[in-house]
Design a protein around this motif. Structure first.
Motif, PDB file in Angstrom:
ATOM      1  N   GLU A  96       0.800  -1.225   0.000  1.00 48.91           N
ATOM      2  CA  GLU A  96       0.000   0.000   0.000  1.00 48.91           C
ATOM      3  C   GLU A  96       0.834   1.277   0.000  1.00 48.91           C
ATOM      4  O   GLU A  96       0.302   2.356  -0.226  1.00 48.91           O
ATOM      5  N   THR A  97       2.110   1.168   0.251  1.00 48.30           N
ATOM      6  CA  THR A  97       2.954   2.365   0.219  1.00 48.30           C
ATOM      7  C   THR A  97       3.233   2.820  -1.214  1.00 48.30           C
ATOM      8  O   THR A  97       3.577   3.980  -1.435  1.00 48.30           O
ATOM      9  N   VAL A  98       3.065   1.906  -2.179  1.00 49.03           N
ATOM     10  CA  VAL A  98       3.393   2.257  -3.569  1.00 49.03           C
ATOM     11  C   VAL A  98       2.376   1.767  -4.597  1.00 49.03           C
ATOM     12  O   VAL A  98       2.425   2.203  -5.755  1.00 49.03           O
ATOM     13  N   ASN A  99       1.449   0.868  -4.230  1.00 47.27           N
ATOM     14  CA  ASN A  99       0.598   0.281  -5.276  1.00 47.27           C
ATOM     15  C   ASN A  99      -0.374   1.282  -5.897  1.00 47.27           C
ATOM     16  O   ASN A  99      -0.943   1.024  -6.959  1.00 47.27           O
ATOM     17  N   GLY A 100      -0.554   2.448  -5.275  1.00 48.60           N
ATOM     18  CA  GLY A 100      -1.353   3.491  -5.894  1.00 48.60           C
ATOM     19  C   GLY A 100      -0.746   4.026  -7.177  1.00 48.60           C
ATOM     20  O   GLY A 100      -1.429   4.708  -7.963  1.00 48.60           O
ATOM     21  N   TRP A 101       0.517   3.713  -7.413  1.00 46.43           N
ATOM     22  CA  TRP A 101       1.184   4.187  -8.626  1.00 46.43           C
ATOM     23  C   TRP A 101       0.857   3.341  -9.849  1.00 46.43           C
ATOM     24  O   TRP A 101       1.132   3.762 -10.980  1.00 46.43           O
ATOM     25  N   LEU A 102       0.286   2.157  -9.664  1.00 48.81           N
ATOM     26  CA  LEU A 102      -0.011   1.321 -10.827  1.00 48.81           C
ATOM     27  C   LEU A 102      -0.957   2.005 -11.820  1.00 48.81           C
ATOM     28  O   LEU A 102      -0.694   1.996 -13.024  1.00 48.81           O
ATOM     29  N   SER A 210       5.216  -2.089 -25.201  1.00 50.81           N
ATOM     30  CA  SER A 210       6.630  -1.838 -24.904  1.00 50.81           C
ATOM     31  C   SER A 210       6.790  -0.991 -23.649  1.00 50.81           C
ATOM     32  O   SER A 210       7.602  -1.292 -22.769  1.00 50.81           O
ATOM     33  N   GLY A 211       6.002   0.084 -23.558  1.00 45.53           N
ATOM     34  CA  GLY A 211       6.118   0.980 -22.414  1.00 45.53           C
ATOM     35  C   GLY A 211       5.680   0.330 -21.115  1.00 45.53           C
ATOM     36  O   GLY A 211       6.336   0.488 -20.081  1.00 45.53           O
ATOM     37  N   LEU A 212       4.569  -0.393 -21.150  1.00 49.62           N
ATOM     38  CA  LEU A 212       4.106  -1.069 -19.943  1.00 49.62           C
ATOM     39  C   LEU A 212       5.080  -2.150 -19.501  1.00 49.62           C
ATOM     40  O   LEU A 212       5.342  -2.322 -18.307  1.00 49.62           O
ATOM     41  N   ARG A 213       5.625  -2.884 -20.454  1.00 49.10           N
ATOM     42  CA  ARG A 213       6.568  -3.940 -20.118  1.00 49.10           C
ATOM     43  C   ARG A 213       7.777  -3.361 -19.364  1.00 49.10           C
ATOM     44  O   ARG A 213       8.207  -3.894 -18.340  1.00 49.10           O
ATOM     45  N   GLU A 214       8.309  -2.258 -19.887  1.00 48.67           N
ATOM     46  CA  GLU A 214       9.476  -1.647 -19.250  1.00 48.67           C
ATOM     47  C   GLU A 214       9.121  -1.068 -17.883  1.00 48.67           C
ATOM     48  O   GLU A 214       9.836  -1.291 -16.887  1.00 48.67           O
ATOM     49  N   ARG A 215       8.021  -0.348 -17.813  1.00 54.95           N
ATOM     50  CA  ARG A 215       7.660   0.311 -16.554  1.00 54.95           C
ATOM     51  C   ARG A 215       7.299  -0.703 -15.467  1.00 54.95           C
ATOM     52  O   ARG A 215       7.692  -0.540 -14.301  1.00 54.95           O
ATOM     53  N   ILE A 216       6.563  -1.727 -15.815  1.00 57.30           N
ATOM     54  CA  ILE A 216       6.183  -2.731 -14.824  1.00 57.30           C
ATOM     55  C   ILE A 216       7.407  -3.500 -14.341  1.00 57.30           C
ATOM     56  O   ILE A 216       7.532  -3.809 -13.147  1.00 57.30           O
ATOM     57  N   ALA A 217       8.330  -3.806 -15.254  1.00 57.22           N
ATOM     58  CA  ALA A 217       9.558  -4.501 -14.849  1.00 57.22           C
ATOM     59  C   ALA A 217      10.351  -3.658 -13.849  1.00 57.22           C
ATOM     60  O   ALA A 217      10.884  -4.191 -12.859  1.00 57.22           O
ATOM     61  N   ARG A 218      10.430  -2.352 -14.090  1.00 55.01           N
ATOM     62  CA  ARG A 218      11.140  -1.466 -13.161  1.00 55.01           C
ATOM     63  C   ARG A 218      10.422  -1.389 -11.821  1.00 55.01           C
ATOM     64  O   ARG A 218      11.051  -1.342 -10.763  1.00 55.01           O
ATOM     65  N   PHE A 219       9.093  -1.400 -11.857  1.00 55.06           N
ATOM     66  CA  PHE A 219       8.303  -1.352 -10.631  1.00 55.06           C
ATOM     67  C   PHE A 219       8.519  -2.620  -9.805  1.00 55.06           C
ATOM     68  O   PHE A 219       8.687  -2.554  -8.577  1.00 55.06           O
ATOM     69  N   VAL A 220       8.516  -3.764 -10.462  1.00 54.95           N
ATOM     70  CA  VAL A 220       8.714  -5.035  -9.760  1.00 54.95           C
ATOM     71  C   VAL A 220      10.138  -5.135  -9.221  1.00 54.95           C
ATOM     72  O   VAL A 220      10.364  -5.632  -8.108  1.00 54.95           O
ATOM     73  N   ASP A 221      11.106  -4.653  -9.989  1.00 57.06           N
ATOM     74  CA  ASP A 221      12.515  -4.767  -9.598  1.00 57.06           C
ATOM     75  C   ASP A 221      12.832  -3.937  -8.363  1.00 57.06           C
ATOM     76  O   ASP A 221      13.548  -4.391  -7.462  1.00 57.06           O
ATOM     77  N   ASP A 222      12.331  -2.703  -8.283  1.00 58.89           N
ATOM     78  CA  ASP A 222      12.611  -1.822  -7.137  1.00 58.89           C
ATOM     79  C   ASP A 222      11.478  -0.820  -7.018  1.00 58.89           C
ATOM     80  O   ASP A 222      11.587   0.321  -7.470  1.00 58.89           O
ATOM     81  N   ARG A 223      10.382  -1.244  -6.419  1.00 54.73           N
ATOM     82  CA  ARG A 223       9.172  -0.439  -6.416  1.00 54.73           C
ATOM     83  C   ARG A 223       9.319   0.884  -5.674  1.00 54.73           C
ATOM     84  O   ARG A 223       8.714   1.884  -6.067  1.00 54.73           O
ATOM     85  N   THR A 224      10.108   0.910  -4.627  1.00 55.09           N
ATOM     86  CA  THR A 224      10.256   2.146  -3.858  1.00 55.09           C
ATOM     87  C   THR A 224      11.000   3.215  -4.653  1.00 55.09           C
ATOM     88  O   THR A 224      10.570   4.371  -4.730  1.00 55.09           O
ATOM     89  N   TYR A 226      11.416   3.302  -7.929  1.00 56.26           N
ATOM     90  CA  TYR A 226      10.679   3.690  -9.134  1.00 56.26           C
ATOM     91  C   TYR A 226       9.463   4.538  -8.800  1.00 56.26           C
ATOM     92  O   TYR A 226       9.093   5.426  -9.569  1.00 56.26           O
ATOM     93  N   ALA A 227       8.839   4.292  -7.648  1.00 56.24           N
ATOM     94  CA  ALA A 227       7.710   5.124  -7.239  1.00 56.24           C
ATOM     95  C   ALA A 227       8.137   6.574  -7.093  1.00 56.24           C
ATOM     96  O   ALA A 227       7.404   7.496  -7.467  1.00 56.24           O
TER      97      ALA A 227
END
Length: 289
Positions: A96-102, A210-224, A226-227
């Protein structure tokens, strides 16, 4: 069931970019279909496919809907009605600290894809300043009018995996008299020499994958980390910040004041006319000036 309302989209660029493409002439809702396919295992069933992106595109939706249950009005051959489905780690989605960014992440990716598709097609803005902006949390705005909307839905698959459905609707070629509300707009009203709608839809969808793939991968890798980057990016393109806004909350309360800040958790801070600050996490936020 397919009818003469629409035609099956031709999307060769998207087919190359996506991990799977499903195209339909007509459907109730691409998001609803995605949910049904996740439920019966037609997509999302194999953990080996996590991170891949499935695209479901329709020429016409009979029951499309947006945030807070609103109907999404579209016309065959004139709109972008596409859902993007992927699977993410459940712990990331539940943070909940970052999932609002999805939702905002999806809005930023949509903004990028529209801009890229317009530039690559050789089309020209009708006005000097045709910068696209984001109205909190993720509506796509052009010259103060709504160009597109996004609905993000979460479907838990098991204790470790959650599917994310990102439904995106964009007005591409609606005439002014066909717009659903006075507050909405269509891309062709702001950009001239656009390609055929099917070509434009394909370019936007391919760039979105392409954009979603890159952004979601960055979010999963280090969500804090990237947020924090998403926060800065959103500040730069926000249509809401600094303007008077009206927030209609789910419980029925209405708050009117100035949107002063987007917080690190993606919530919106509004200071009302009495100087009281309110934190908006969900609800309908309209810009008044």
């Amino acid at each position: 069931m397919m009818t003469k309302q629409g035609t099956i989209p031709r999307m060769p660029r998207t087919e190359q970019e996506a991990d799977r493409l499903i195209t339909l002439a007509e459907v109730d809702s691409t998001n609803v279909l995605a949910g049904e396919m996740l439920k019966d295992g037609r997509i999302g069933g194999d953990p080996a496919d996590d991170g891949k992106i499935v695209v479901i595109a329709a020429d016409y939706q009979t029951g499309g809907h947006g945030r807070l249950g609103r109907a999404w009005v579209n016309r065959p051959g004139e709109s972008f009605t596409v859902s993007f489905v992927t699977v993410m780690p459940a712990d990331v989605v539940a943070d909940e600290t970052v999932n609002g960014w999805l939702p905002t992440l999806a809005g930023l990716a949509s903004r990028d894809a529209i801009r890229s598709a317009v530039l690559s097609s050789g089309a020209r803005p009708r006005q000097q300043d045709c910068t696209l902006s984001i109205k909190w949390p993720n509506d796509i705005f052009c010259h103060g009018l709504k160009l597109g909307g996004i609905l993000v839905q979460l479907v838990p698959l098991d204790a470790r995996r959650t599917s994310v459905i990102i439904g995106i609707g964009i007005n591409l070629a609606l005439r002014a008299e066909s717009l659903p509300t006075p507050q909405s707009t269509s891309l062709q009203l702001h950009v001239e020499s656009l390609p055929d709608t099917q070509v434009l839809r394909d370019r936007i969808a391919a760039d979105l994958v392409s954009g979603l793939r890159e952004r979601i991968a960055r979010f999963v890798d280090d969500r804090t980390t990237y947020a924090a980057q998403l926060l800065e990016e959103t500040r730069q393109v926000s249509w809401t910040l600094g303007r008077r806004a009206e927030a209609k909350l789910v419980g029925g309360e209405t708050i009117i004041g100035r949107a002063v800040r987007i917080n690190p958790d993606a919530s919106l801070a509004i200071v009302d006319d009495e100087g009281v600050e309110h934190t908006i996490t969900t609800g309908d936020v309209g810009v008044l000036d």
